[in-house]
Design a protein around this motif. Structure first.
Motif, short mmCIF file in Angstrom:
data_model
loop_
_atom_site.label_atom_id
_atom_site.label_comp_id
_atom_site.label_asym_id
_atom_site.label_seq_id
_atom_site.Cartn_x
_atom_site.Cartn_y
_atom_site.Cartn_z
N GLU A 190 -7.22 -69.64 63.93
CA GLU A 190 -7.59 -69.39 65.32
C GLU A 190 -8.97 -69.99 65.63
O GLU A 190 -9.87 -69.96 64.80
N HIS A 238 -5.81 -63.20 58.54
CA HIS A 238 -5.87 -64.15 59.65
C HIS A 238 -5.79 -65.60 59.20
O HIS A 238 -5.84 -66.51 60.04
N LYS A 268 4.13 -55.95 64.72
CA LYS A 268 3.24 -57.11 64.82
C LYS A 268 4.04 -58.41 64.81
O LYS A 268 3.79 -59.31 65.63
N ARG A 269 4.97 -58.55 63.89
CA ARG A 269 5.76 -59.78 63.81
C ARG A 269 6.52 -60.04 65.10
O ARG A 269 6.61 -61.17 65.58
N ILE A 272 4.01 -61.16 67.74
CA ILE A 272 3.55 -62.53 67.50
C ILE A 272 4.61 -63.53 67.97
O ILE A 272 4.28 -64.54 68.61
N ARG A 273 5.87 -63.25 67.69
CA ARG A 273 6.94 -64.14 68.15
C ARG A 273 6.99 -64.21 69.67
O ARG A 273 7.28 -65.26 70.25
N TRP A 291 0.73 -60.66 70.87
CA TRP A 291 -0.14 -59.99 69.92
C TRP A 291 -1.58 -60.36 70.23
O TRP A 291 -1.94 -61.53 70.27
N TRP A 310 -3.08 -64.96 65.13
CA TRP A 310 -2.10 -65.02 64.05
C TRP A 310 -2.51 -64.08 62.91
O TRP A 310 -3.69 -63.97 62.58
N GLU A 311 -1.51 -63.41 62.32
CA GLU A 311 -1.78 -62.53 61.19
C GLU A 311 -0.64 -62.61 60.18
O GLU A 311 0.53 -62.70 60.55
#
Length: 224
Positions: A17, A140, A176-177, A180-181, A185, A189-190
């Motif tokens: 990021e 991250h 979270k996943r 993110i998709r 989020w 990115w994590e």
């Protein structure tokens, strides 16, 4: 009292990021919720993590402590407040995070210094700290090895390194996943780790793994 150094001009190639992402995350953080509410949440949700930090720092009088990617530095400030003679410093690449950290340090009246720096090129000499820790940082980066290698470099012989990361098998990670998709989020990115993955990461960089435990979310790891 706080100090700062110039913000790095060129982010590490391992950083997923841009700095601006983290600046946006931390902008206005201190005004979003009452600080006393945040203190109570940290003491409750991160009790096991904070006990681990306190035990490591109290074992060494005048313990030199570094929190990398400190963000609001709540954990570091609470640690400084509860461990006599500790010598703490917090580092983050985001100037907005450091503003939040200084606000919190003033709120609980602790004299923690902060500096702006890149955790892939820490601005400290080898073996400078007896306790190095991070909370919510290593995940991250798709390859966190460079960040961990720098933490090991500045860790004194016989010192303690503590890394808190998201667990793989939890409801939090599933949520979270999905977020993110969807692009919703807020923390960039994590990734996430199993206990075995985290242990292997530490061993690859010369650490002796003393303990791995889970806290908060679900008890997929051993709860202290």
């Amino acid at each position: 009292m706080s100090t700062s150094s110039p913000r790095p001009d060129h982010p590490s190639p391992n950083r997923r990021e841009p700095v601006e992402t983290f600046d946006q995350i931390w902008k206005g953080w201190a005004d979003a919720f009452p600080l006393e509410q945040r203190i109570a949440q940290h003491r409750d949700d991160r009790a096991g993590f904070l006990r681990t930090l306190q035990a490591a720092s109290r074992a060494i009088p005048g313990c030199r402590i570094l929190e990398v990617g400190c963000g609001s530095a709540i954990d570091l400030c609470l640690l400084s407040q509860n461990v006599e003679e500790a010598i703490p410093i917090g580092l983050d690449i985001s100037l907005e995070a450091l503003r939040a950290a200084r606000t919190f340090a003033r709120h609980i009246d602790v004299g923690v210094p902060f500096c702006c720096g890149d955790l892939f090129a820490l601005p400290f000499r080898d073996e400078s700290f007896q306790l190095v820790f991070s909370q919510g940082v290593l995940e991250h980066f798709p390859d966190p090895g460079g960040a961990l290698r720098e933490q090991v470099r500045v860790l004194a012989t016989g010192g303690t390194l503590v890394a808190s990361v998201p667990q793989t098998y939890t409801g939090y990670t599933l949520h979270k996943r999905y977020a993110i998709r969807r692009g919703s989020w807020p923390w960039g990115w994590e990734g996430q780790f199993t206990a075995r993955q985290l242990s292997e990461l530490g061993r690859r960089h010369g650490l002796e793994v003393a303990d791995v435990f889970g806290y908060q979310y679900w008890r997929s790891w051993r709860e202290p």
